[in-house]
Design an enzyme around this catalytic site. Structure first.
Site, PDB file in Angstrom:
ATOM      1  N   ARG A 284      11.564  -5.499   4.951  1.00 35.93           N
ATOM      2  CA  ARG A 284      11.228  -4.079   4.700  1.00 35.93           C
ATOM      3  C   ARG A 284      12.177  -3.144   5.442  1.00 35.93           C
ATOM      4  NH1 ARG A 284       5.216  -1.883   5.305  1.00 35.93           N
ATOM      5  NH2 ARG A 284       5.335  -2.729   7.419  1.00 35.93           N
TER       6      ARG A 284
ATOM      7  N   LYS B 145       0.834  -1.211   0.000  1.00 30.79           N
ATOM      8  CA  LYS B 145       0.000   0.000   0.000  1.00 30.79           C
ATOM      9  C   LYS B 145       0.873   1.267   0.000  1.00 30.79           C
ATOM     10  CE  LYS B 145      -2.128  -1.135   3.833  1.00 30.79           C
ATOM     11  NZ  LYS B 145      -1.381  -2.395   4.095  1.00 30.79           N
TER      12      LYS B 145
ATOM     13  N   ARG C  71      -0.042  -9.164  13.400  1.00 30.73           N
ATOM     14  CA  ARG C  71      -0.670  -8.195  12.495  1.00 30.73           C
ATOM     15  C   ARG C  71      -1.483  -8.903  11.418  1.00 30.73           C
ATOM     16  NH1 ARG C  71       4.398  -5.429  10.779  1.00 30.73           N
ATOM     17  NH2 ARG C  71       3.211  -4.059   9.418  1.00 30.73           N
TER      18      ARG C  71
ATOM     19  N   ARG D 180      11.199  -1.231  11.066  1.00 35.28           N
ATOM     20  CA  ARG D 180      10.123  -0.942  12.018  1.00 35.28           C
ATOM     21  C   ARG D 180      10.085  -1.976  13.140  1.00 35.28           C
ATOM     22  NH1 ARG D 180       4.792   0.274   8.424  1.00 35.28           N
ATOM     23  NH2 ARG D 180       3.907  -0.938  10.128  1.00 35.28           N
TER      24      ARG D 180
ATOM     25  N   ARG E  76      -9.518   0.589   9.102  1.00 38.81           N
ATOM     26  CA  ARG E  76      -9.078  -0.780   9.380  1.00 38.81           C
ATOM     27  C   ARG E  76     -10.139  -1.557  10.138  1.00 38.81           C
ATOM     28  NH1 ARG E  76      -3.194   0.545   9.242  1.00 38.81           N
ATOM     29  NH2 ARG E  76      -2.037  -1.401   9.149  1.00 38.81           N
TER      30      ARG E  76
HETATM   31  P1  ADP Z   1       2.226  -1.847   3.220  1.00 38.92           P
HETATM   32  O1  ADP Z   1       2.253  -0.326   3.179  1.00 38.92           O
HETATM   33  O2  ADP Z   1       1.016  -2.417   2.537  1.00 38.92           O
HETATM   34  O3  ADP Z   1       2.419  -2.416   4.584  1.00 38.92           O
HETATM   35  P2  ADP Z   1       4.779  -1.616   1.789  1.00 38.92           P
HETATM   36  O4  ADP Z   1       4.445  -0.743   0.625  1.00 38.92           O
HETATM   37  O5  ADP Z   1       5.564  -0.995   2.891  1.00 38.92           O
HETATM   38  O6  ADP Z   1       3.457  -2.363   2.359  1.00 38.92           O
HETATM   39  O7  ADP Z   1       5.567  -2.883   1.207  1.00 38.92           O
HETATM   40  C1  ADP Z   1       6.020  -3.921   2.070  1.00 38.92           C
HETATM   41  C2  ADP Z   1       7.381  -4.403   1.604  1.00 38.92           C
HETATM   42  O8  ADP Z   1       7.263  -5.085   0.362  1.00 38.92           O
HETATM   43  C3  ADP Z   1       8.411  -3.294   1.380  1.00 38.92           C
HETATM   44  O9  ADP Z   1       9.651  -3.789   1.770  1.00 38.92           O
HETATM   45  C4  ADP Z   1       8.324  -3.042  -0.124  1.00 38.92           C
HETATM   46  O10 ADP Z   1       9.542  -2.546  -0.647  1.00 38.92           O
HETATM   47  C5  ADP Z   1       8.035  -4.431  -0.658  1.00 38.92           C
HETATM   48  N1  ADP Z   1       7.167  -4.437  -1.848  1.00 38.92           N
HETATM   49  C6  ADP Z   1       6.123  -3.600  -2.114  1.00 38.92           C
HETATM   50  N2  ADP Z   1       5.525  -3.943  -3.275  1.00 38.92           N
HETATM   51  C7  ADP Z   1       6.201  -5.041  -3.745  1.00 38.92           C
HETATM   52  C8  ADP Z   1       6.064  -5.865  -4.914  1.00 38.92           C
HETATM   53  N3  ADP Z   1       5.106  -5.670  -5.814  1.00 38.92           N
HETATM   54  N4  ADP Z   1       6.932  -6.892  -5.059  1.00 38.92           N
HETATM   55  C9  ADP Z   1       7.909  -7.125  -4.131  1.00 38.92           C
HETATM   56  N5  ADP Z   1       8.087  -6.380  -3.028  1.00 38.92           N
HETATM   57  C10 ADP Z   1       7.249  -5.349  -2.828  1.00 38.92           C
HETATM   58  P1  AMP Z   2       0.827   0.642   9.029  1.00 37.53           P
HETATM   59  O1  AMP Z   2       1.943   1.630   8.916  1.00 37.53           O
HETATM   60  O2  AMP Z   2      -0.369   1.018   8.216  1.00 37.53           O
HETATM   61  O3  AMP Z   2       1.269  -0.774   8.786  1.00 37.53           O
HETATM   62  O4  AMP Z   2       0.326   0.713  10.545  1.00 37.53           O
HETATM   63  C1  AMP Z   2       1.197   0.384  11.602  1.00 37.53           C
HETATM   64  C2  AMP Z   2       0.419   0.215  12.893  1.00 37.53           C
HETATM   65  O5  AMP Z   2      -0.220   1.465  13.231  1.00 37.53           O
HETATM   66  C3  AMP Z   2      -0.716  -0.797  12.858  1.00 37.53           C
HETATM   67  O6  AMP Z   2      -0.273  -2.122  13.089  1.00 37.53           O
HETATM   68  C4  AMP Z   2      -1.605  -0.282  14.003  1.00 37.53           C
HETATM   69  O7  AMP Z   2      -1.072  -0.598  15.270  1.00 37.53           O
HETATM   70  C5  AMP Z   2      -1.478   1.240  13.837  1.00 37.53           C
HETATM   71  N1  AMP Z   2      -2.529   1.771  12.922  1.00 37.53           N
HETATM   72  C6  AMP Z   2      -2.327   2.389  11.735  1.00 37.53           C
HETATM   73  N2  AMP Z   2      -3.484   2.727  11.173  1.00 37.53           N
HETATM   74  C7  AMP Z   2      -4.460   2.300  12.023  1.00 37.53           C
HETATM   75  C8  AMP Z   2      -5.874   2.309  11.990  1.00 37.53           C
HETATM   76  N3  AMP Z   2      -6.555   2.838  10.965  1.00 37.53           N
HETATM   77  N4  AMP Z   2      -6.539   1.776  13.041  1.00 37.53           N
HETATM   78  C9  AMP Z   2      -5.892   1.244  14.100  1.00 37.53           C
HETATM   79  N5  AMP Z   2      -4.557   1.186  14.181  1.00 37.53           N
HETATM   80  C10 AMP Z   2      -3.833   1.695  13.155  1.00 37.53           C
END
Ligand code: ADP
Ligand code: AMP
Length: 214
Positions: free
Chosen positions: A127, A13, A170, A159, A88
């Site tokens: 990541r 995302k 998660r 993270r 969420r």
């Molecule tokens: P989210 O925001 O949904 O938690 P991220 O955008 O941070 O996910 O992506 C999670 C991890 O996967 C990151 O390390 C990112 O670089 C990697 N990633 C994102 N899209 C792809 C893809 N299409 N193929 C492989 N790795 C990806």
């Molecule tokens: P994210 O960066 O979107 O993966 O979010 C990291 C963490 O932030 C999640 O695992 C939750 O603990 C908290 N968080 C982010 N967005 C929300 C939401 N909309 N509702 C509840 N917790 C959230």
């Protein structure tokens, strides 16, 4: 255009949001980034959110609803927004409907990025993040210089919630509390499923095909 990006943690995302935000000039609103910024700045909100986040639990709805209400009132959202990580839960989605109705706005599309659990585990454990919001992967999407952000040149970090135990939780939390939103937005006729297992650029091309029709 008012867009929601839905999908499990690690679906991509944030990665796609950076591209969509730049291409369509929409503010990228990541509630995770907002919460992490509050933790860094040691605000009351950050102090309350930290224990939930490090365990991979959701932060309580009332805190998130307040955050999103304030953020959507800001001027940069007047021509549209891109939500990443909100809503969420069903109560968060209901609250968003109320907020939008009060300001005569509506959602245009919900992009649901699908990726299987095995791939999510690999993505989250590799990541690396930047404080500017950019997201990298040590193998799948490495930065040009190891450990340094391509965009702002800051040092990348892992993270707290990208450690094995929190990742597992998660994914459980996602299935229980967030997955019901797929049916919720399907029933509203807003959901578009995107195949998140493809290459980053290919997914973005698929997303553009959907968004350019709106
Ligand atoms: P989210 O925001 O949904 O938690 P991220 O955008 O941070 O996910 O992506 C999670 C991890 O996967 C990151 O390390 C990112 O670089 C990697 N990633 C994102 N899209 C792809 C893809 N299409 N193929 C492989 N790795 C990806
Ligand atoms: P994210 O960066 O979107 O993966 O979010 C990291 C963490 O932030 C999640 O695992 C939750 O603990 C908290 N968080 C982010 N967005 C929300 C939401 N909309 N509702 C509840 N917790 C959230």
């Amino acid at each position: 255009m008012n867009i929601i990006l839905l999908g499990p943690p690690g679906a991509g995302k944030g990665t796609q949001a950076m591209k969509i935000s730049k291409h369509y000039e929409l503010p990228h609103i990541s509630t995770g980034d907002i919460l992490r910024e509050n933790i860094t700045n040691n605000t009351n909100l950050g102090i309350r959110a930290k224990s939930y986040m490090s365990k991979g639990e959701l932060v309580p709805d009332e805190l998130l609803i307040t955050i999103i209400k304030e953020r959507l009132l800001q001027n940069d959202c007047s021509k549209g927004f891109l939500l990443d990580g909100y809503p969420r839960t069903i109560p968060q989605a209901d609250a968003l409907n109320m907020i939008l109705t009060e300001s005569n706005k509506k959602l245009d599309v919900v992009l649901d990025i699908h990726v299987d659990d095995g791939e999510l585990l690999k993505r989250l454990s590799g990541r690396r993040m930047c404080s500017c919001g950019a997201s990298y992967h040590v193998i799948f999407n490495p930065p040009m210089v190891e450990g340094i952000c391509n965009v702002c040149k800051s040092k990348l970090y892992q993270r707290d919630d990208d450690k094995a135990e929190a990742i597992k939780n998660r994914l459980v939390v996602y299935k229980k509390q967030t997955q019901p939103l797929i049916e919720y937005y399907t029933n509203k006729g807003l959901l578009h499923i995107m195949d998140g297992s493809k290459e980053i650029q290919q997914i973005f091309d698929d997303i553009k095909t959907v968004l350019d029709k709106i």
